[in-house]
Design a protein around this motif. Structure first.
Motif, PDB file in Angstrom:
ATOM      1  N   UNK A 126       3.878   7.200   7.384  1.00 31.50           N
ATOM      2  CA  UNK A 126       2.622   7.920   7.127  1.00 31.50           C
ATOM      3  C   UNK A 126       1.398   7.219   7.729  1.00 31.50           C
ATOM      4  N   UNK A 127       1.547   6.009   8.215  1.00 33.75           N
ATOM      5  CA  UNK A 127       0.422   5.227   8.733  1.00 33.75           C
ATOM      6  C   UNK A 127       0.132   5.648  10.169  1.00 33.75           C
ATOM      7  N   UNK A 128      -1.138   5.939  10.449  1.00 32.00           N
ATOM      8  CA  UNK A 128      -1.581   6.329  11.788  1.00 32.00           C
ATOM      9  C   UNK A 128      -1.837   5.057  12.601  1.00 32.00           C
ATOM     10  N   UNK A 129      -1.164   4.896  13.735  1.00 29.93           N
ATOM     11  CA  UNK A 129      -1.322   3.700  14.556  1.00 29.93           C
ATOM     12  C   UNK A 129      -2.189   3.991  15.779  1.00 29.93           C
ATOM     13  N   UNK A 130      -3.043   3.024  16.124  1.00 31.57           N
ATOM     14  CA  UNK A 130      -3.977   3.177  17.240  1.00 31.57           C
ATOM     15  C   UNK A 130      -4.020   1.895  18.070  1.00 31.57           C
ATOM     16  N   UNK A 131      -4.372   2.036  19.328  1.00 32.89           N
ATOM     17  CA  UNK A 131      -4.613   0.862  20.164  1.00 32.89           C
ATOM     18  C   UNK A 131      -6.075   0.444  19.984  1.00 32.89           C
ATOM     19  N   UNK A 132      -6.401  -0.684  20.551  1.00 34.58           N
ATOM     20  CA  UNK A 132      -7.759  -1.219  20.437  1.00 34.58           C
ATOM     21  C   UNK A 132      -8.640  -0.787  21.612  1.00 34.58           C
ATOM     22  N   UNK A 133      -8.183   0.203  22.360  1.00 34.85           N
ATOM     23  CA  UNK A 133      -8.907   0.621  23.566  1.00 34.85           C
ATOM     24  C   UNK A 133      -9.309   2.094  23.514  1.00 34.85           C
ATOM     25  N   UNK A 134      -9.598   2.594  22.336  1.00 32.36           N
ATOM     26  CA  UNK A 134     -10.021   3.983  22.229  1.00 32.36           C
ATOM     27  C   UNK A 134     -11.202   4.112  21.281  1.00 32.36           C
ATOM     28  N   UNK A 135     -12.084   4.989  21.607  1.00 27.81           N
ATOM     29  CA  UNK A 135     -13.171   5.319  20.680  1.00 27.81           C
ATOM     30  C   UNK A 135     -12.964   6.742  20.164  1.00 27.81           C
ATOM     31  N   UNK A 170       0.840  -1.196   0.000  1.00 29.52           N
ATOM     32  CA  UNK A 170       0.000   0.000   0.000  1.00 29.52           C
ATOM     33  C   UNK A 170       0.873   1.243   0.000  1.00 29.52           C
ATOM     34  N   UNK A 171       0.494   2.215  -0.777  1.00 32.22           N
ATOM     35  CA  UNK A 171       1.236   3.479  -0.839  1.00 32.22           C
ATOM     36  C   UNK A 171       0.667   4.407   0.236  1.00 32.22           C
ATOM     37  N   UNK A 172       1.385   4.492   1.353  1.00 33.99           N
ATOM     38  CA  UNK A 172       0.906   5.300   2.481  1.00 33.99           C
ATOM     39  C   UNK A 172       0.906   6.789   2.168  1.00 33.99           C
ATOM     40  N   UNK A 173       1.607   7.202   1.133  1.00 29.14           N
ATOM     41  CA  UNK A 173       1.580   8.612   0.727  1.00 29.14           C
ATOM     42  C   UNK A 173       0.345   8.919  -0.118  1.00 29.14           C
ATOM     43  N   UNK A 174      -0.160   7.902  -0.816  1.00 25.13           N
ATOM     44  CA  UNK A 174      -1.322   8.096  -1.684  1.00 25.13           C
ATOM     45  C   UNK A 174      -2.645   7.815  -0.978  1.00 25.13           C
ATOM     46  N   UNK A 175      -2.597   7.087   0.137  1.00 21.36           N
ATOM     47  CA  UNK A 175      -3.801   6.682   0.863  1.00 21.36           C
ATOM     48  C   UNK A 175      -3.673   7.086   2.326  1.00 21.36           C
ATOM     49  N   UNK A 176      -4.825   7.400   2.931  1.00 24.49           N
ATOM     50  CA  UNK A 176      -4.846   7.630   4.379  1.00 24.49           C
ATOM     51  C   UNK A 176      -5.073   6.276   5.034  1.00 24.49           C
ATOM     52  N   UNK A 177      -4.089   5.822   5.790  1.00 21.43           N
ATOM     53  CA  UNK A 177      -4.147   4.483   6.368  1.00 21.43           C
ATOM     54  C   UNK A 177      -4.070   4.580   7.885  1.00 21.43           C
ATOM     55  N   UNK A 178      -5.038   3.928   8.537  1.00 20.95           N
ATOM     56  CA  UNK A 178      -5.066   3.822   9.993  1.00 20.95           C
ATOM     57  C   UNK A 178      -4.877   2.352  10.341  1.00 20.95           C
ATOM     58  N   UNK A 179      -4.045   2.076  11.340  1.00 22.15           N
ATOM     59  CA  UNK A 179      -3.715   0.716  11.733  1.00 22.15           C
ATOM     60  C   UNK A 179      -4.033   0.533  13.211  1.00 22.15           C
ATOM     61  N   UNK A 180      -4.809  -0.516  13.513  1.00 19.71           N
ATOM     62  CA  UNK A 180      -5.218  -0.806  14.885  1.00 19.71           C
ATOM     63  C   UNK A 180      -4.753  -2.220  15.243  1.00 19.71           C
ATOM     64  N   UNK A 181      -4.217  -2.364  16.446  1.00 19.20           N
ATOM     65  CA  UNK A 181      -3.755  -3.657  16.933  1.00 19.20           C
ATOM     66  C   UNK A 181      -4.632  -4.120  18.090  1.00 19.20           C
TER      67      UNK A 181
END
Length: 184
Positions: free
Chosen positions: A54-63, A23-34
């Protein structure tokens, strides 16, 4: 394209890594959750996940992320690997974590939700949960690699599944992945 990628504690971290690589993280807005166990499995299987900056990383404990609300416009969500426990909780609509709430939003808003389970064999509960999520509008793409391209490495084998994910997203697979075009 605005994408949400999620990883659960199922084996198959290589599929997530290879998808991130394509995936081209510069061409797409990508959010990653674990999920809670995803990082542990990633560490055991890969050592480290290489995430583009460029990928936004998130935990699985937030809304407190935009993709858990139907008013935020995202194009697709891919859960790779998707444990059968996660698939079952999506089928039940529990929404108690970021991943589960996001999956629920994608289903209710009729947005593309792709679940990539790797577990095998399935029991009857798994099969019924798969039917439930299919009826709700999800795509289920089991991580069943293809051998048409005569893959020579584990990465090439995993790439056959990644090519299918990219196809489901409507994104072109790099030339090396175009094995399916020649299969009859």
């Amino acid at each position: 394209m605005k994408l949400v990628l999620a990883a659960t504690g199922a084996s198959g971290a290589i599929y997530l890594q290879r998808l991130l690589d394509q995936l081209d993280a510069a061409a797409h807005e990508i959010h990653l959750v674990f999920s809670a166990y995803a990082k542990q499995v990633i560490h055991e299987e890969l050592g480290e996940l290489l995430v583009p900056h460029n990928v936004h990383q998130h935990t699985d404990k937030t809304m407190n992320v935009p993709f858990v609300s139907g008013s935020a416009r995202f194009d697709a969500m891919v859960i790779v690997p998707c444990s059968m426990g996660t698939l079952g909780r999506i089928a039940a609509g529990t929404s108690e974590t970021t991943i589960l709430r996001a999956a629920d939003v994608f289903l209710k808003e009729r947005r593309r939700l792709i679940l990539v389970p790797r577990e095998t064999p399935w029991n009857l509960i798994h099969a019924r949960n798969v039917v439930t999520v299919l009826e709700a509008g999800a795509s289920v793409l089991p991580a069943s690699p293809g051998f048409y391209s005569n893959p020579q490495t584990i990465e090439e084998l995993a790439d056959t599944v990644v090519a299918r994910i990219l196809d489901q997203l409507g994104l072109p697979a790099p030339g090396a992945f175009r094995w399916a075009e020649n299969a009859e």
